[in-house]
Write a protein that holds these residues in place. Structure first.
Motif, short mmCIF file in Angstrom:
data_model
loop_
_atom_site.label_atom_id
_atom_site.label_comp_id
_atom_site.label_asym_id
_atom_site.label_seq_id
_atom_site.Cartn_x
_atom_site.Cartn_y
_atom_site.Cartn_z
N VAL A 47 56.78 -20.04 60.19
CA VAL A 47 55.41 -19.49 60.99
C VAL A 47 55.05 -18.46 59.84
O VAL A 47 55.71 -17.70 59.16
CB VAL A 47 56.04 -18.49 62.24
CG1 VAL A 47 54.71 -17.78 62.75
CG2 VAL A 47 56.49 -19.23 63.38
N HIS A 48 53.64 -18.75 59.62
CA HIS A 48 53.00 -17.97 58.75
C HIS A 48 51.75 -17.52 59.15
O HIS A 48 51.24 -18.06 60.05
CB HIS A 48 52.46 -19.03 57.45
CG HIS A 48 53.72 -19.11 56.63
ND1 HIS A 48 54.42 -18.66 55.75
CD2 HIS A 48 54.25 -20.71 56.68
CE1 HIS A 48 55.24 -19.52 55.27
NE2 HIS A 48 55.37 -20.72 55.75
N VAL A 49 51.38 -16.06 58.79
CA VAL A 49 50.08 -15.46 59.51
C VAL A 49 49.41 -15.07 58.35
O VAL A 49 49.92 -14.42 57.36
CB VAL A 49 50.61 -14.35 60.47
CG1 VAL A 49 49.22 -13.59 60.73
CG2 VAL A 49 51.43 -14.67 61.70
N LEU A 57 39.81 -12.19 61.12
CA LEU A 57 40.36 -12.76 61.83
C LEU A 57 41.97 -13.07 61.29
O LEU A 57 41.79 -12.95 60.12
CB LEU A 57 39.92 -14.18 62.57
CG LEU A 57 39.46 -15.25 61.59
CD1 LEU A 57 40.37 -16.21 61.30
CD2 LEU A 57 38.23 -15.87 62.00
N HIS A 58 42.91 -13.39 62.14
CA HIS A 58 44.17 -13.73 61.73
C HIS A 58 44.24 -15.29 62.14
O HIS A 58 44.02 -15.72 62.94
CB HIS A 58 45.18 -12.99 62.39
CG HIS A 58 45.21 -11.42 62.05
ND1 HIS A 58 44.37 -10.83 62.45
CD2 HIS A 58 46.03 -10.92 61.25
CE1 HIS A 58 44.38 -9.44 61.98
NE2 HIS A 58 45.56 -9.64 61.54
N GLU A 78 43.81 -19.30 65.85
CA GLU A 78 42.54 -18.61 65.17
C GLU A 78 42.75 -17.20 66.26
O GLU A 78 42.08 -17.58 67.26
CB GLU A 78 41.41 -19.29 65.22
CG GLU A 78 40.32 -18.64 64.53
CD GLU A 78 39.19 -19.45 64.51
OE1 GLU A 78 38.26 -19.48 65.27
OE2 GLU A 78 39.18 -20.67 63.60
N ILE A 79 43.06 -16.21 65.63
CA ILE A 79 42.89 -14.88 66.43
C ILE A 79 41.86 -13.88 66.08
O ILE A 79 42.12 -13.53 64.81
CB ILE A 79 44.49 -14.15 66.21
CG1 ILE A 79 45.46 -15.58 66.83
CG2 ILE A 79 44.45 -13.26 67.07
CD1 ILE A 79 46.79 -15.03 66.42
N PRO A 80 41.03 -13.43 66.76
CA PRO A 80 40.00 -12.50 66.21
C PRO A 80 40.61 -11.13 65.88
O PRO A 80 41.57 -10.86 66.75
CB PRO A 80 38.86 -12.41 67.24
CG PRO A 80 39.17 -13.60 68.03
CD PRO A 80 40.38 -14.16 68.00
#
Length: 90
Positions: free
Chosen positions: A45-47, A58-59, A81-83
């Motif tokens: 997992v990479h953010v 966004l992330h 895709e997370i605002p």
């Protein structure tokens, strides 16, 4: 506020192309739960923090499952895709 968008990719063993699914809208809570499950399993997992083309922060969460979790697949990758506003509104 737009929801989290999930993009899923799959490469089957012996196939030359990657299968893609239509992007799916998720709630922020569901996305967090799925990313957390990826961290608990053997997924990588990479953010990343970035902006979209309009400059909105966004992330991007990249969850890569190897072949040990899915029979007949070389890999399964989920890209969230997370605002940034969705994270701060919780």
């Amino acid at each position: 506020m737009r929801p989290v968008t999930l993009y899923s990719l799959l490469r089957r063993t012996g196939q030359p192309h990657t299968q893609r699914w239509r992007p799916e809208a998720l709630s922020t809570d569901t996305a967090r739960r799925l990313i957390r499950c990826g961290r608990r399993s053997t997924a990588t997992v990479h953010v990343y923090e970035t902006t979209d083309r309009a400059g909105t922060p966004l992330h991007i969460a990249h969850v890569h499952f190897g072949p040990e979790l899915y029979d007949g697949a070389d890999f399964v990758t989920d890209i969230y895709e997370i605002p940034a506003g969705a994270l701060t509104s919780l």
